[in-house]
Write an enzyme that holds these catalytic residues in place. Structure first.
Site, mmCIF file in Angstrom:
data_model
loop_
_atom_site.group_PDB
_atom_site.id
_atom_site.type_symbol
_atom_site.label_atom_id
_atom_site.label_comp_id
_atom_site.label_asym_id
_atom_site.label_seq_id
_atom_site.Cartn_x
_atom_site.Cartn_y
_atom_site.Cartn_z
ATOM 1 N N LYS A 6 35.167 50.493 42.612
ATOM 2 C CA LYS A 6 35.949 49.648 43.520
ATOM 3 C C LYS A 6 36.163 50.345 44.870
ATOM 4 O O LYS A 6 36.010 49.735 45.930
ATOM 5 C CB LYS A 6 37.305 49.302 42.876
ATOM 6 C CG LYS A 6 37.166 48.342 41.705
ATOM 7 C CD LYS A 6 38.441 48.185 40.905
ATOM 8 C CE LYS A 6 38.186 47.309 39.674
ATOM 9 N NZ LYS A 6 39.336 47.140 38.804
ATOM 10 N N GLN B 77 44.936 49.851 37.992
ATOM 11 C CA GLN B 77 43.883 49.710 36.992
ATOM 12 C C GLN B 77 44.504 49.658 35.593
ATOM 13 O O GLN B 77 45.279 50.538 35.219
ATOM 14 C CB GLN B 77 42.915 50.903 37.106
ATOM 15 C CG GLN B 77 41.714 50.801 36.217
ATOM 16 C CD GLN B 77 40.777 49.641 36.594
ATOM 17 O OE1 GLN B 77 40.569 49.340 37.767
ATOM 18 N NE2 GLN B 77 40.242 48.966 35.599
ATOM 19 N N ASP C 289 44.465 41.304 42.352
ATOM 20 C CA ASP C 289 43.975 41.092 40.985
ATOM 21 C C ASP C 289 44.424 39.734 40.441
ATOM 22 O O ASP C 289 43.911 39.264 39.433
ATOM 23 C CB ASP C 289 44.532 42.189 40.054
ATOM 24 C CG ASP C 289 43.495 43.268 39.768
ATOM 25 O OD1 ASP C 289 42.299 43.014 39.984
ATOM 26 O OD2 ASP C 289 43.902 44.358 39.309
#
Ligand code: NAP
Length: 305
Positions: free
Chosen positions: A52, A96, A119
């Protein structure tokens, strides 16, 4: 059987994002910023985060990688999230998952400013999707919709079945398919006679985390099968049983790297029955990062223009 590869589409999405960022920087002096937070030493998370951050840098997004120790407390992580929420040059924040057990994952997700929730896991953004007016959509299901659209696969009016009801894939996937006028069924570990349900699906999306679990009996002939699963396998016999004619190639990967990746769908059996099928690796996974970049650009534009 047609393989639905994700690489070309992922490259195209990233190119579009990069072009738009170059324009934003040049014309408005706005450089989107993404903060990626990782806690602990989970090796898979380390790889995902590295990918990412690398993609952000390639596209001209200002990126920060906050790597915290396993012993970080919920309060310490909340403090970091609050500081990132307060910084104007940071447009996207992601932590994460999974977080270490000792951390209150829900409290962390709810602490992220919904305007920076790239997200799409904050309850406000989840609620917006459920109401059919999404702002930030979780990256994996968003990428799947892009892939279906890009390949010209019809969604409206079809029977769609999603196997798995996780917050990050199954549930938002079902909502997005519903929003596109599919008739949607959600299956999970308590579903009775799973194969009888999945066999009715024109579009079958599988996200369960079980190597090669969905086989020929689960698939309607000619169906589009989207395999979200990413499972590492290390056993040569399992590789032979799953990959059929492609087993030799996979055994080479196994010998070289000690493991190979397989999805939740049995690749050799799906190849016999499905009309279209996403390979693992090389299918859905590549789109997830591309959609994160797109969400970060969107956050920057919504916040700053
Ligand atoms: P998860 O949180 O582990 O949840 C698994 C889901 O599968 C649950 O809803 C569970 O049902 C259901 N399930 C488990 N066994 C089942 C069975 N035998 N029959 C029917 N349903 C069953 O899943 P996730 O986080 O969505 O991840 C799923 C897979 O996708 C994993 O392999 C993960 O690595 C992969 N993944 C890939 C990407 C990507 O970018 N490609 C992104 C995210 C995840 P219950 O709810 O009843 O327990």
């Amino acid at each position: 059987m047609i393989k639905l590869e994700g690489s070309q589409l992922a490259t195209r999405i990233k190119q579009e994002v990069q072009t738009e960022i170059e324009r934003l920087v040049k014309e408005r002096d706005i450089r989107p910023g993404l903060a990626v937070v990782r806690v602990g030493e989970d090796p898979a998370s380390a790889v995902y985060v590295r990918n990412k951050v690398r993609a952000s840098e390639e596209l001209g997004i200002h990126s920060e990688h906050h790597a915290l120790s396993e012993s970080t407390t919920t309060e310490e992580l909340l403090e970091l999230i609050r500081s990132l929420n307060a910084r104007p040059e940071i447009d996207g924040i992601l932590t994460q998952l999974p977080l270490p057990r000792a951390i209150d994952e829900t409290a962390i997700i709810e602490a992220i400013d919904p305007a920076k929730d790239v997200d799409g896991f904050h309850p406000i953004n989840v609620g917006r999707i459920a109401q059919g007016r999404p702002v930030f959509v979780p990256c994996t299901p968003a990428g799947i919709i892009e892939l279906l659209d890009d390949t010209g696969i019809e969604i409206s009016g079809t029977n769609a079945c999603v196997v798995g009801r996780s917050q990050i894939v199954g549930r938002p996937m079902a909502q997005l398919l519903l929003q596109r006028d599919a008739t949607v069924t959600i299956c999970h570990s308590r579903t009775r006679d799973l194969a009888a349900v999945t066999r009715t699906a024109d579009v079958l999306v599988v996200a369960i985390g079980k190597a090669g679990f969905i086989g020929r009996d689960h698939i309607k002939p000619g169906a589009t099968v989207i395999d979200v699963g990413m499972n590492r396998i290390t056993d040569a016999d399992e590789v032979r049983a799953l990959f059929g004619v492609e087993a030799e190639k996979r055994l080479e990967v196994l010998a070289k790297r000690g493991a190979t990746l397989v999805g939740d769908v049995h690749p050799a059996e799906a190849a016999e029955v499905a009309g279209k099928f996403t390979p693992v690796p090389g299918g859905v996974g590549l789109l997830t990062v591309a959609m994160l970049m797109k969400n970060t650009l969107k956050a920057a534009k919504l916040r700053r223009l």
